[in-house]
Design an enzyme around this catalytic site. Structure first.
Site, short mmCIF file in Angstrom:
data_model
loop_
_atom_site.label_atom_id
_atom_site.label_comp_id
_atom_site.label_asym_id
_atom_site.label_seq_id
_atom_site.Cartn_x
_atom_site.Cartn_y
_atom_site.Cartn_z
N ASP A 54 -75.33 39.16 -51.15
CA ASP A 54 -74.21 38.25 -50.88
C ASP A 54 -73.66 38.38 -49.44
OD1 ASP A 54 -74.22 37.48 -53.67
OD2 ASP A 54 -73.14 39.32 -54.10
N GLU A 220 -73.38 28.13 -58.19
CA GLU A 220 -72.46 29.16 -57.67
C GLU A 220 -72.58 29.23 -56.15
OE1 GLU A 220 -73.94 32.89 -59.27
OE2 GLU A 220 -75.72 32.79 -58.03
O1 FUB Z 1 -73.77 39.27 -56.62
C1 FUB Z 1 -73.14 38.93 -57.84
C2 FUB Z 1 -73.21 37.46 -58.04
O2 FUB Z 1 -74.58 37.03 -57.97
C3 FUB Z 1 -72.52 36.68 -56.94
O3 FUB Z 1 -71.15 36.59 -57.11
C4 FUB Z 1 -73.27 35.39 -57.05
O4 FUB Z 1 -73.07 34.54 -55.97
C5 FUB Z 1 -74.68 35.88 -57.16
O5 FUB Z 1 -75.17 36.25 -55.89
#
Ligand code: FUB
Length: 323
Positions: A54, A220
């Site tokens: 991330d 997401e």
């Molecule tokens: O890294 C945890 C979760 O997985 C993140 O919040 C999402 O964006 C995905 O990368």
């Protein structure tokens, strides 16, 4: 001839270094009368001593690139164990200084251990802020957008609470400050949302709106950046990164398709540093990686004349050192 065990060890070491170095290089050859060889080093992933995910990249006041990442455990089998954000800085995109852990779940009074998902960062009010999705004590499904502050980019960051009004929503926050100084929050899972933020970064200045982006594949990792006066809303669809363009931070945005189509999830960020555009993302294909054991990578990003973005694919070379 007798060869001592020590000599054999030394020979083996030299041999393995030569092999190791060789496998780290790709030779790109241009022909035409004179042959020019450019050696490209395999720079992805950019962080190798721990697993990071991330990546949220920024250029701060000191002229360096700063990157805030979440952390995947070496033996992770789910996302619950993610803990402790890290800060890294660089001036050449290849050599990264690890500034260590900048915020841990034990320092978030309202939060549970672990569950420290994708952070974002912003410089505002002469301070550095981290905004991050984190689960509340007593309910792992109640993820809030925590806010932490520091006087310096390398932290440590101190938690100051969560953004009121988005409680209970699983979210990947992204903050974007426009040229007029207004800061917007983008977030959501399955349904992307956004709202203007108050300057204290702890309250929304308006009722959240759903984002119209011309498609239905959002999952997401909302991201907003601006280029040549256009607003680019990008995100991950669960299977790849996609984007849409608009004329305002609110949209509506016109769907343009893939940026990074082959990544399962990439949680990307985009910067222009020293005249070159870069795409930061995470990738699971290195050193026995998995969807829970990811590593930060960087690629070059190129715009077409009409402002659309050329598709990006994960490479081992990544980007080369800025001279
Ligand atoms: O890294 C945890 C979760 O997985 C993140 O919040 C999402 O964006 C995905 O990368």
């Amino acid at each position: 001839m007798r060869v001592s065990a020590r000599k054999i060890k030394t020979l083996l070491l030299v041999f393995s270094i030569v092999i190791g170095c060789k496998s780290n290089y790709t030779k790109v050859t241009k022909t035409e009368q004179q042959e020019v060889s450019i050696e490209k080093v395999n720079n992805n992933p950019v962080i190798r001593h721990i697993r990071t995910a991330d990546p949220s990249a920024h250029i701060w006041q000191d002229g360096k690139v700063w990157m805030y990442t979440s952390r995947d455990a070496e033996d992770a089998v789910n996302y619950n164990s993610m803990d402790g954000y890290r800060a890294f800085s660089s001036t050449d995109m290849v050599n990264w200084t690890d500034h260590g852990e900048v915020l841990h779940s034990k320092d978030i009074p309202w939060g549970v251990p672990g569950w420290m998902w994708a952070p974002t960062a912003i410089y505002k009010n002469n301070k550095y802020y981290l905004l991050y999705p984190h689960s509340v004590k007593g309910s792992k499904d109640d993820m809030r957008c925590g806010v932490a502050v520091s006087d310096v980019p390398e932290g440590p960051f101190k938690d100051i609470g969560w953004i009121a009004g988005v409680e209970g929503q699983w979210l990947d926050p992204c903050v974007f400050t426009d040229d007029d100084g207004k800061t917007y929050l983008y977030w959501g899972v399955r349904e992307p949302k956004m709202a203007l933020l108050k300057d204290n970064l702890l309250e929304l200045a308006e009722t959240p709106r759903s984002i119209a982006y011309g498609a239905k594949n959002f999952f997401e990792a909302s991201y907003m950046h601006k280029y040549n006066g256009k607003y680019y809303y990008s995100y991950n669809a669960g299977l790849g990164g996609f984007y849409a363009m608009g004329d305002s931070p609110y949209g509506p945005f016109e769907y343009k398709g893939a940026i990074n189509p082959k990544q399962r999830q990439d949680h990307h960020s985009i910067i222009n540093y020293k005249g070159q555009d870069y795409f930061f993302y995470h990738w699971q294909g290195w050193n026995e990686g998995s969807k829970f054991r990811r590593n930060t990578c960087i690629e070059y990003l190129y715009y077409n004349e009409d402002g659309t973005i050329q598709e990006i694919y994960a490479t081992k070379e990544g980007v080369q050192k800025i001279k």
